[in-house]
Scaffold this active site. Structure first.
Site, short mmCIF file in Angstrom:
data_model
loop_
_atom_site.label_atom_id
_atom_site.label_comp_id
_atom_site.label_asym_id
_atom_site.label_seq_id
_atom_site.Cartn_x
_atom_site.Cartn_y
_atom_site.Cartn_z
N SER A 141 0.84 -1.14 -0.12
CA SER A 141 -0.12 -0.05 0.04
C SER A 141 0.96 1.24 -0.09
O SER A 141 1.99 1.36 0.65
CB SER A 141 -0.49 0.14 1.39
OG SER A 141 -1.44 1.49 1.46
N TYR A 154 -2.31 -0.98 10.28
CA TYR A 154 -2.29 -1.49 8.76
C TYR A 154 -1.24 -0.99 8.14
O TYR A 154 -0.37 -1.80 7.35
CB TYR A 154 -3.56 -1.11 8.15
CG TYR A 154 -3.82 -0.78 6.73
CD1 TYR A 154 -4.31 -1.93 6.09
CD2 TYR A 154 -3.15 -0.04 5.69
CE1 TYR A 154 -4.15 -2.24 4.82
CE2 TYR A 154 -3.22 -0.19 4.30
CZ TYR A 154 -3.94 -1.33 4.06
OH TYR A 154 -3.93 -1.35 2.57
C1 4PL Z 1 -3.35 6.74 0.54
O1 4PL Z 1 -4.20 1.05 1.58
O2 4PL Z 1 -3.10 3.68 0.45
C2 4PL Z 1 -6.43 5.11 2.06
C3 4PL Z 1 -6.93 2.57 2.84
N1 4PL Z 1 -5.75 5.93 1.77
O3 4PL Z 1 -6.36 1.73 2.58
C4 4PL Z 1 -5.09 1.73 1.72
C5 4PL Z 1 -4.28 5.73 1.18
C6 4PL Z 1 -6.31 3.88 2.18
C7 4PL Z 1 -4.02 4.26 0.97
C8 4PL Z 1 -5.15 3.42 1.73
#
Ligand code: 4PL
Length: 248
Positions: A141, A154
């Site tokens: 992510s 997370y």
């Molecule tokens: C920039 O991986 O990478 C919200 C929610 N905003 O799960 C994510 C960003 C989220 C993200 C993520």
């Protein structure tokens, strides 16, 4: 032919009943893979497998449970005989402000996002080592670069996804197995739409070099490339697929 990149290959995609995992399964399935569509939501996985076609089959599994993972790969071997491609997309995407975060919630997310990744990579790589070939793509992510709020646990697990993948690439390089990550930004999925994360699309778009809202089909091609034969010279890497929101 690039449209048949996965002909003769056996793939497992977790978290494939919806969202990014589903788009990855559909993409790899459309390119000819024999494919296990894996999800805790077995009914959802069945629907996706059916939509992909005869080359896809559904398996209900909890990646955080060692017995469930063992059973999953037993099914894959019985149905398809080997494992070439493993895409780990199954994850919990929480929205919990720091004040509300407790140890039980921290553990709940770690159990799936990191313990699950370990169990899947352990069992999956054992099969790939026998196979003498393998492609592992782990979904990370871009929040690990941004320090995105309301999901500290997370973000911690996804940092682990990147660094574990880097170490695993070293461990498995000698077996012609590559291990890479794709790091999406905020993506328009069923999960995000059902959570307060959906309020962040405007903020995220402001930071993107390319404007717009990320869709699962924007992520899948990068995963398919890293999972393909021709990506053999790339391992231990993390590729942000987020319209240029973060650069590192
Ligand atoms: C920039 O991986 O990478 C919200 C929610 N905003 O799960 C994510 C960003 C989220 C993200 C993520």
């Amino acid at each position: 032919m690039s449209s048949e990149r996965f002909q003769g290959r056996v793939a497992v995609v977790t978290g494939a009943a919806q969202g990014i995992g589903r788009a990855i399964a559909e993409r790899i399935g459309a390119e000819g893979a024999t494919l296990a569509v894996v999800d805790m939501n077995e009914a959802g996985a069945k629907k996706v497998a059916k939509a992909i076609g005869k080359n896809a089959f559904a398996v209900g599994a909890d990646v955080g449970d060692e017995d469930s993972v063992a059973k999953l790969f037993k099914t894959v071997i019985k149905k398809a005989g080997k494992l070439d491609v493993l895409v780990n997309c199954a994850a919990i995407v929480p929205f919990v402000p720091w004040d509300k975060l407790d140890f039980a919630e921290w553990r709940r997310v770690h159990r799936v996002n990191l313990d699950g990744l370990f169990l899947m990579c352990k069992a999956g790589s054992d099969l790939m080592r026998k196979n003498g070939y393998g492609r592992i793509v782990n979904i990370c992510s871009n929040s690990i670069f941004a320090g995105t709020p309301n999901m500290a646990h997370y973000v911690a697990t996804k940092g682990g996804v990147m660094t574990f993948s880097r170490a695993l690439a070293t461990e498995l390089g000698g077996f012609k197995i590559t291990v890479n990550c794709v790091a999406p930004g905020l993506t328009d999925t069923e999960g995000v739409q059902a959570s307060p994360h959906k309020e962040a699309f405007g903020f995220v778009e402001m930071l993107q070099a390319i404007k717009g809202v990320g869709k699962p089909t924007d992520i899948a091609p990068a995963v398919a490339f890293l999972a393909s034969e021709e990506a053999h010279w790339i391992t231990g890497q993390t590729l942000a697929v987020d319209a240029g929101m973060v650069r590192w």
